[in-house]
Design a protein around this motif. Sequence first.
Motif, PDB file in Angstrom:
ATOM      1  N   ARG A 281      22.196  83.406  68.377  1.00 39.14           N
ATOM      2  CA  ARG A 281      22.298  84.605  69.221  1.00 39.14           C
ATOM      3  C   ARG A 281      22.231  84.233  70.707  1.00 39.14           C
ATOM      4  N   ARG A 282      21.392  83.222  71.030  1.00 45.49           N
ATOM      5  CA  ARG A 282      21.238  82.852  72.423  1.00 45.49           C
ATOM      6  C   ARG A 282      22.385  81.947  72.905  1.00 45.49           C
ATOM      7  N   ARG A 283      22.911  81.106  72.016  1.00 45.18           N
ATOM      8  CA  ARG A 283      23.994  80.183  72.379  1.00 45.18           C
ATOM      9  C   ARG A 283      25.161  80.418  71.432  1.00 45.18           C
ATOM     10  N   PRO A 284      25.964  81.397  71.697  1.00 43.63           N
ATOM     11  CA  PRO A 284      27.025  81.803  70.773  1.00 43.63           C
ATOM     12  C   PRO A 284      28.266  80.917  70.806  1.00 43.63           C
ATOM     13  N   ASP A 285      28.130  79.660  71.252  1.00 46.51           N
ATOM     14  CA  ASP A 285      29.303  78.792  71.238  1.00 46.51           C
ATOM     15  C   ASP A 285      29.586  78.360  69.803  1.00 46.51           C
ATOM     16  N   GLU A 286      30.794  77.908  69.578  1.00 50.98           N
ATOM     17  CA  GLU A 286      31.288  77.636  68.223  1.00 50.98           C
ATOM     18  C   GLU A 286      30.478  76.559  67.523  1.00 50.98           C
ATOM     19  N   SER A 287      30.179  75.474  68.199  1.00 48.91           N
ATOM     20  CA  SER A 287      29.460  74.375  67.548  1.00 48.91           C
ATOM     21  C   SER A 287      28.043  74.784  67.156  1.00 48.91           C
ATOM     22  N   THR A 288      27.388  75.518  68.048  1.00 46.24           N
ATOM     23  CA  THR A 288      26.019  75.960  67.747  1.00 46.24           C
ATOM     24  C   THR A 288      26.006  76.941  66.585  1.00 46.24           C
ATOM     25  N   VAL A 289      26.956  77.885  66.599  1.00 44.52           N
ATOM     26  CA  VAL A 289      27.031  78.869  65.510  1.00 44.52           C
ATOM     27  C   VAL A 289      27.330  78.169  64.189  1.00 44.52           C
ATOM     28  N   ARG A 290      28.240  77.177  64.233  1.00 46.40           N
ATOM     29  CA  ARG A 290      28.582  76.472  62.996  1.00 46.40           C
ATOM     30  C   ARG A 290      27.358  75.720  62.455  1.00 46.40           C
ATOM     31  N   THR A 291      26.634  75.089  63.356  1.00 45.96           N
ATOM     32  CA  THR A 291      25.419  74.373  62.924  1.00 45.96           C
ATOM     33  C   THR A 291      24.383  75.337  62.355  1.00 45.96           C
ATOM     34  N   ALA A 292      24.212  76.475  63.034  1.00 46.61           N
ATOM     35  CA  ALA A 292      23.219  77.465  62.580  1.00 46.61           C
ATOM     36  C   ALA A 292      23.596  78.030  61.219  1.00 46.61           C
ATOM     37  N   LEU A 293      24.889  78.344  61.040  1.00 42.84           N
ATOM     38  CA  LEU A 293      25.309  78.881  59.736  1.00 42.84           C
ATOM     39  C   LEU A 293      25.137  77.850  58.626  1.00 42.84           C
ATOM     40  N   GLY A 294      25.356  76.574  58.931  1.00 41.39           N
ATOM     41  CA  GLY A 294      25.148  75.534  57.933  1.00 41.39           C
ATOM     42  C   GLY A 294      23.696  75.455  57.492  1.00 41.39           C
ATOM     43  N   LYS A 295      22.759  75.524  58.469  1.00 41.53           N
ATOM     44  CA  LYS A 295      21.329  75.499  58.105  1.00 41.53           C
ATOM     45  C   LYS A 295      20.917  76.768  57.368  1.00 41.53           C
ATOM     46  N   VAL A 296      21.477  77.905  57.798  1.00 47.32           N
ATOM     47  CA  VAL A 296      21.149  79.155  57.085  1.00 47.32           C
ATOM     48  C   VAL A 296      21.615  79.065  55.642  1.00 47.32           C
ATOM     49  N   GLU A 297      22.835  78.545  55.435  1.00 44.42           N
ATOM     50  CA  GLU A 297      23.348  78.403  54.072  1.00 44.42           C
ATOM     51  C   GLU A 297      22.494  77.437  53.258  1.00 44.42           C
ATOM     52  N   GLU A 298      22.088  76.334  53.889  1.00 42.30           N
ATOM     53  CA  GLU A 298      21.258  75.343  53.186  1.00 42.30           C
ATOM     54  C   GLU A 298      19.912  75.936  52.776  1.00 42.30           C
ATOM     55  N   GLU A 299      19.257  76.603  53.710  1.00 43.63           N
ATOM     56  CA  GLU A 299      17.940  77.177  53.418  1.00 43.63           C
ATOM     57  C   GLU A 299      18.052  78.347  52.444  1.00 43.63           C
ATOM     58  N   SER A 300      19.148  79.102  52.513  1.00 42.35           N
ATOM     59  CA  SER A 300      19.343  80.191  51.549  1.00 42.35           C
ATOM     60  C   SER A 300      19.497  79.629  50.141  1.00 42.35           C
ATOM     61  N   GLY A 301      20.268  78.537  50.022  1.00 38.38           N
ATOM     62  CA  GLY A 301      20.391  77.901  48.720  1.00 38.38           C
ATOM     63  C   GLY A 301      19.060  77.392  48.198  1.00 38.38           C
ATOM     64  N   ARG A 302      18.254  76.819  49.120  1.00 40.24           N
ATOM     65  CA  ARG A 302      16.911  76.351  48.726  1.00 40.24           C
ATOM     66  C   ARG A 302      16.052  77.513  48.241  1.00 40.24           C
ATOM     67  N   MET A 303      16.095  78.625  48.962  1.00 38.89           N
ATOM     68  CA  MET A 303      15.322  79.796  48.558  1.00 38.89           C
ATOM     69  C   MET A 303      15.824  80.344  47.231  1.00 38.89           C
ATOM     70  N   THR A 304      17.145  80.372  47.071  1.00 37.96           N
ATOM     71  CA  THR A 304      17.700  80.885  45.815  1.00 37.96           C
ATOM     72  C   THR A 304      17.259  80.030  44.634  1.00 37.96           C
ATOM     73  N   SER A 305      17.319  78.699  44.813  1.00 34.67           N
ATOM     74  CA  SER A 305      16.888  77.797  43.739  1.00 34.67           C
ATOM     75  C   SER A 305      15.409  78.002  43.411  1.00 34.67           C
ATOM     76  N   LEU A 306      14.574  78.167  44.461  1.00 32.71           N
ATOM     77  CA  LEU A 306      13.140  78.377  44.248  1.00 32.71           C
ATOM     78  C   LEU A 306      12.884  79.687  43.513  1.00 32.71           C
ATOM     79  N   VAL A 307      13.550  80.747  43.936  1.00 31.06           N
ATOM     80  CA  VAL A 307      13.348  82.051  43.294  1.00 31.06           C
ATOM     81  C   VAL A 307      13.806  82.010  41.842  1.00 31.06           C
ATOM     82  N   GLU A 308      14.925  81.352  41.575  1.00 28.63           N
ATOM     83  CA  GLU A 308      15.397  81.245  40.191  1.00 28.63           C
ATOM     84  C   GLU A 308      14.398  80.483  39.326  1.00 28.63           C
ATOM     85  N   ASP A 309      13.833  79.395  39.881  1.00 28.46           N
ATOM     86  CA  ASP A 309      12.822  78.649  39.119  1.00 28.46           C
ATOM     87  C   ASP A 309      11.588  79.507  38.863  1.00 28.46           C
TER      88      ASP A 309
END
Length: 476
Positions: A281-309
Motif C-alpha cells: 500500500r505504501r510502495r505501489p510499484d510493480e516489483s514491490t507489489v509482486r514481492t508482497a503478493l508472492g509472500k501473501v500467497e506463500e503465507e496463505s498456503g502455509r495457513m491453509t496447510s496448517l488449518v487443514e492439518d
Amino acid sequence: MRDRLASLTARLVITAVALVAVVSVLVATATTLAMRSTLLERLDRDVQSSIGRANDHDNDQDSGPRPPLDPRYQGPGTLIANLGNATPRGCVLSEEHRGCKALSTAALDVLARVPQDGGVHSVSLPAFGAYRVKVVGTSDGDLLVTGLPMTSVQETVNSLIGWELLLTLLGTGAAAAAGLLVVRRQLRPLHEVASTAHAVAALPLASGEIDLTERVPAHLTDERTEVGQVGAALNTLLAHVESSLEARHRSEQQVRQFVADASHELRTPLATIAGYTELARRRPDESTVRTALGKVEEESGRMTSLVEDLLLLARLDAGRPLERKPVDLTRLLLEAVSDARVIAPDHRWRLELGDDAVEVQGDGQQLHQVVTNLLTNARKYTPAGTTVTVRAIQRDGMRGFAVHDDGPGFEPELAAHAFERFARGDRARTRGPAAGGAGLGLALVQAIVTAHGGTVALDSRPGDTTVSVELPLTGD
C-alpha cells in the motif's frame, strides 16, 4: 429414632440383644415347665402316699370301730373326703392338726366329678384353691378322696418365673452393653475406611492438578476380612480415580498448549501478510507489489496447510468413521519414495519390498499422508547425504512399513515428545538445513495410524532412527 436405627451398629446390637432375649425366654420357659413337672410329680407321690395311709387305716380290723377319715394319719393341709355314703363329707387339715376345716357342698360337688381312674388330677375348690387329688374305692364301698394343695408348687414356680424375668432383663441389658462395645470395636476399622472416603470427597476434584494421596491404611486392606476387602477395593478405586484425574489434567494442559501453539502458528503468517500488505500500500510499484503478493500467497498456503492439518486432527479426535477400502501399500510406498528422490536428490533413498504385494484396508489418502509425513521429516531434519531406507513389513495378522535413516536421531530426553502436537523439529531432532514446519507431522501420523487400529513406534539413537507403522489386515 429411625435415623438411629438405620446405622449398622444399632441394627447389629438390636439383633444380638433380640437373640439373647429370645434364647433367654426359651430357656426360662423350658426350665419353668421342667420345674413344674418335677414338683407335680413329687406332689403326686405325696398324694399317693396319703391315699395309701387312708386305705390302711380304713382296713385296719384290729383297731376297732373308728371314723372312716382320721386326720391323725395325714399331714397338715391334706384334703380328706368320703363320697360313698349318703352324706358326703370332707375337710382340709390345718397346721399341726389343730382342726379340720370342713369342705363346702360346692367343693364336694367338684370332688365328685373327679374321674375314678386311679390317677391324680388337678382341681380348683371354692374357698380352698388348687389341689391335686385322687379318688379310690374302699373295701366297704365308699369313695375315699385325698389331696394336697398346689400352693407350694405355684409359689415355687412363681418365684422361679420372677427370678428368670429378672435374670433375663439383666442378661439382656448386659448383652446390649457388651454388644454395643464389641460392635463398635469391630466396626472401628470400617469407620477408618469411611473417613478416608470422606477425606477424598472433601477434595476439590473439579479441575486443575489433583494431589490424590489419600489411601486406606495397609492394615485395613487384608482381603481375608470383609473390612479388608472394602479397604482394598476403595484403594483400587482411588488409584483409578487418581490416574483418570491425572489424564484429565494432562488433557487440559494439552488443550491449552494446543490452542496457544495454534494461535502462535496462525499469528506469524497473519503478521507477515499484514506487513507485506502495508508495504504494497505504501510502495505501489510493480516489483514491490509482486514481492508482497508472492509472500501473501506463500503465507496463505502455509495457513491453509496448517488449518487443514488441524481440521484432520479434530476429525480423528472426534472418532469419525474412516473410509475402508483395499489399499496397495507397496504401490503407495513406491510412489512416495519416487517423489522424495525428486524433491531431495541430495539424500540417498532406498526401498525394500517383498515378493508379494502388501495390501491393507483403510483410507488411501490418509495412509499416503502418513508415508509422506515420515519421508518429509526424514528429509527435512537430516543432513544431506543421509541414507533413508523404506521397508515394507508383512507378517501374520499385521501389515505395515518402517522408515529408517542414519541421521543424528532424536535426543534421548525428548524422544518421548516426538508424537506430541506442535513438537518442533528443533525440539525432537537435530535440525537439518531445511528446518521449518508447524510440528504436526508426527502427531498426524500417530492419529491416522491409531484411527486405523494400528500402532506407530519410534526407536532412535545417533546414526540409527526407525519409525515403524503396523496396520491390521481388516483395518479395524
